[in-house]
Design a protein around this motif. Structure first.
Motif, PDB file in Angstrom:
ATOM      1  N   GLY A   1     -36.876  34.784 -38.579  1.00  0.00           N
ATOM      2  CA  GLY A   1     -35.904  35.893 -39.267  1.00  0.00           C
ATOM      3  C   GLY A   1     -35.515  36.475 -37.594  1.00  0.00           C
ATOM      4  O   GLY A   1     -33.275  36.613 -37.831  1.00  0.00           O
ATOM      5  N   LEU A   2     -35.679  36.203 -36.512  1.00  0.00           N
ATOM      6  CA  LEU A   2     -34.899  36.942 -35.284  1.00  0.00           C
ATOM      7  C   LEU A   2     -34.223  35.727 -34.582  1.00  0.00           C
ATOM      8  O   LEU A   2     -32.590  35.520 -34.829  1.00  0.00           O
ATOM      9  N   ASN A   3     -34.314  34.195 -35.311  1.00  0.00           N
ATOM     10  CA  ASN A   3     -33.780  33.078 -35.300  1.00  0.00           C
ATOM     11  C   ASN A   3     -31.893  33.230 -36.229  1.00  0.00           C
ATOM     12  O   ASN A   3     -31.564  33.017 -35.326  1.00  0.00           O
ATOM     13  N   ILE A   4     -32.639  33.601 -37.573  1.00  0.00           N
ATOM     14  CA  ILE A   4     -30.862  33.733 -37.819  1.00  0.00           C
ATOM     15  C   ILE A   4     -29.981  34.691 -36.592  1.00  0.00           C
ATOM     16  O   ILE A   4     -29.331  34.355 -37.288  1.00  0.00           O
ATOM     17  N   ALA A   5     -30.643  35.518 -37.128  1.00  0.00           N
ATOM     18  CA  ALA A   5     -30.178  36.868 -36.712  1.00  0.00           C
ATOM     19  C   ALA A   5     -29.384  36.629 -35.432  1.00  0.00           C
ATOM     20  O   ALA A   5     -28.066  36.852 -34.955  1.00  0.00           O
ATOM     21  N   LEU A   6     -29.893  35.664 -33.936  1.00  0.00           N
ATOM     22  CA  LEU A   6     -29.536  35.602 -33.172  1.00  0.00           C
ATOM     23  C   LEU A   6     -27.591  34.463 -33.435  1.00  0.00           C
ATOM     24  O   LEU A   6     -27.557  34.351 -32.822  1.00  0.00           O
ATOM     25  N   LEU A   7     -28.322  33.612 -34.315  1.00  0.00           N
ATOM     26  CA  LEU A   7     -27.463  32.560 -35.038  1.00  0.00           C
ATOM     27  C   LEU A   7     -26.069  33.045 -35.003  1.00  0.00           C
ATOM     28  O   LEU A   7     -25.087  32.810 -35.729  1.00  0.00           O
ATOM     29  N   THR A   8     -26.562  34.077 -35.726  1.00  0.00           N
ATOM     30  CA  THR A   8     -25.001  35.084 -36.879  1.00  0.00           C
ATOM     31  C   THR A   8     -25.282  35.800 -35.464  1.00  0.00           C
ATOM     32  O   THR A   8     -23.367  36.175 -35.984  1.00  0.00           O
ATOM     33  N   CYS A   9     -25.102  36.465 -35.023  1.00  0.00           N
ATOM     34  CA  CYS A   9     -24.895  37.573 -33.412  1.00  0.00           C
ATOM     35  C   CYS A   9     -23.746  36.754 -33.215  1.00  0.00           C
ATOM     36  O   CYS A   9     -22.401  36.602 -32.752  1.00  0.00           O
ATOM     37  N   CYS A  10     -24.345  35.131 -32.757  1.00  0.00           N
ATOM     38  CA  CYS A  10     -23.461  34.035 -32.187  1.00  0.00           C
ATOM     39  C   CYS A  10     -22.495  33.849 -32.229  1.00  0.00           C
ATOM     40  O   CYS A  10     -21.132  33.333 -31.937  1.00  0.00           O
ATOM     41  N   VAL A  11     -21.949  33.389 -34.072  1.00  0.00           N
ATOM     42  CA  VAL A  11     -20.712  33.235 -34.626  1.00  0.00           C
ATOM     43  C   VAL A  11     -20.077  34.136 -34.942  1.00  0.00           C
ATOM     44  O   VAL A  11     -19.119  33.926 -34.720  1.00  0.00           O
ATOM     45  N   TRP A  12     -20.968  35.181 -34.856  1.00  0.00           N
ATOM     46  CA  TRP A  12     -19.545  36.587 -34.983  1.00  0.00           C
ATOM     47  C   TRP A  12     -19.086  36.612 -34.374  1.00  0.00           C
ATOM     48  O   TRP A  12     -17.937  36.950 -34.099  1.00  0.00           O
ATOM     49  N   LEU A  13     -19.663  36.454 -32.518  1.00  0.00           N
ATOM     50  CA  LEU A  13     -18.708  36.649 -31.759  1.00  0.00           C
ATOM     51  C   LEU A  13     -17.479  35.883 -31.537  1.00  0.00           C
ATOM     52  O   LEU A  13     -16.985  35.127 -30.801  1.00  0.00           O
ATOM     53  N   GLN A  14     -18.628  33.772 -31.747  1.00  0.00           N
ATOM     54  CA  GLN A  14     -17.890  32.940 -32.448  1.00  0.00           C
ATOM     55  C   GLN A  14     -16.099  33.242 -33.056  1.00  0.00           C
ATOM     56  O   GLN A  14     -15.064  33.202 -32.669  1.00  0.00           O
ATOM     57  N   LEU A  15     -16.748  34.071 -34.103  1.00  0.00           N
ATOM     58  CA  LEU A  15     -14.932  34.093 -34.707  1.00  0.00           C
ATOM     59  C   LEU A  15     -14.512  35.397 -33.916  1.00  0.00           C
ATOM     60  O   LEU A  15     -13.104  35.405 -34.664  1.00  0.00           O
ATOM     61  N   LEU A  16     -14.783  36.502 -33.705  1.00  0.00           N
ATOM     62  CA  LEU A  16     -14.330  37.198 -32.785  1.00  0.00           C
ATOM     63  C   LEU A  16     -13.294  36.406 -31.773  1.00  0.00           C
ATOM     64  O   LEU A  16     -12.065  36.925 -31.759  1.00  0.00           O
ATOM     65  N   GLN A  17     -13.838  35.190 -31.050  1.00  0.00           N
ATOM     66  CA  GLN A  17     -12.975  34.681 -30.179  1.00  0.00           C
ATOM     67  C   GLN A  17     -11.538  33.811 -30.675  1.00  0.00           C
ATOM     68  O   GLN A  17     -11.060  33.937 -30.352  1.00  0.00           O
ATOM     69  N   MET A  18     -12.031  32.918 -32.242  1.00  0.00           N
ATOM     70  CA  MET A  18     -11.199  32.813 -32.816  1.00  0.00           C
ATOM     71  C   MET A  18     -10.133  33.119 -33.302  1.00  0.00           C
ATOM     72  O   MET A  18      -8.611  32.692 -33.388  1.00  0.00           O
ATOM     73  N   VAL A  19     -10.202  34.706 -33.095  1.00  0.00           N
ATOM     74  CA  VAL A  19      -9.047  35.455 -33.603  1.00  0.00           C
ATOM     75  C   VAL A  19      -8.221  36.443 -33.151  1.00  0.00           C
ATOM     76  O   VAL A  19      -7.196  36.943 -33.376  1.00  0.00           O
ATOM     77  N   TRP A  20      -8.833  35.591 -31.502  1.00  0.00           N
ATOM     78  CA  TRP A  20      -8.024  36.134 -30.388  1.00  0.00           C
ATOM     79  C   TRP A  20      -6.924  35.309 -29.906  1.00  0.00           C
ATOM     80  O   TRP A  20      -6.011  36.242 -29.550  1.00  0.00           O
ATOM     81  N   TYR A  21      -7.125  33.773 -30.472  1.00  0.00           N
ATOM     82  CA  TYR A  21      -6.251  33.008 -29.614  1.00  0.00           C
ATOM     83  C   TYR A  21      -5.584  32.417 -30.752  1.00  0.00           C
ATOM     84  O   TYR A  21      -6.392  32.411 -32.176  1.00  0.00           O
TER      85      TYR A  21
END
Length: 217
Positions: free
Chosen positions: A106-126
């Motif tokens: 569960g921690l692995n999935i949650a950490l992966l989700t956080c990384c993609v969440w941050l990546q999504l923020l970066q994608m909509v910034w540029y």
């Protein structure tokens, strides 16, 4: 028992609980430390993609839809894990940090989700994905962890390891399976449409593939 196991129908009742919630598994501190090290390896997988977007100052070639579906996939699977591992979460107050061993998937999935969440923020910034409409859709997706995890915790507090909580976990795991089936289709279509990888990091995808093979092995 993970969300994937639940989806496959394994409702074994090793803890004696009538509803079949997962039982805590004893593990030494060394075993927990090794498990956490492997989980932490999730983060470097995403670094090449973060750097590629930052250097190009562009998210061209990246599919917002794939990022959103990946976030949703992680959210539903993490929420399902909360529901079926409520006993293990409560054991943390008894056995301390060694309870983490039961929660590594569960921690692995949650950490992966956080990384993609941050990546999504970066994608909509540029550009070209920084339009108001795209940002609104991304914002809605980024709010789903609060709703989904809040619901999972709420149900577990009211009816821990009940038929209701396991039925909800089953529904979430089924939704996760559907998200996994279509997860990368938008990115494939975007790459084909652009006739170029754009800011897409091949290195990140190679590392993800290696990680997936490692999990299977």
């Amino acid at each position: 028992m993970s969300a994937a196991t639940l989806l496959l129908g394994n409702h074994s009742n090793s803890s004696g609980n009538a509803t079949g919630c997962s039982a805590p598994v004893p593990m030494s501190s060394v075993g927990v430390g090794i498990g956490l090290w492997f989980v932490s390896c999730t983060v470097p997988v995403f670094l090449p993609q973060f750097l590629a977007i930052h250097r190009a100052r562009s998210s061209a070639g990246l599919s917002i839809s794939t990022a959103i579906v990946t976030v949703l996939l992680g959210v539903v699977n993490t929420s399902a894990d909360v529901l079926i591992k409520w006993d293990q979460l409560q054991q943390c107050g008894v056995v301390g940090w060694r309870c983490v061993y039961d929660l590594l998937d569960g921690l692995n999935i949650a950490l992966l989700t956080c990384c993609v969440w941050l990546q999504l923020l970066q994608m909509v910034w540029y550009p070209p994905n920084n339009g108001s409409g795209t940002r609104a859709v991304a914002a809605a997706a980024l709010c789903t962890p609060i709703v989904a995890l809040g619901s999972a915790v709420g149900v577990s507090l009211v009816a821990p390891c009940s038929d209701t909580s396991l039925t909800l976990a089953q529904a979430l795991a089924s939704a996760g399976a559907l998200f996994a089936l279509v997860q990368y289709a938008p990115q494939v279509l975007e790459t084909y449409r652009c006739k170029s990888a754009g800011s897409l990091s091949i290195a990140s995808y190679v590392l993800q593939a290696i990680g997936a093979v490692g999990v299977v092995i």
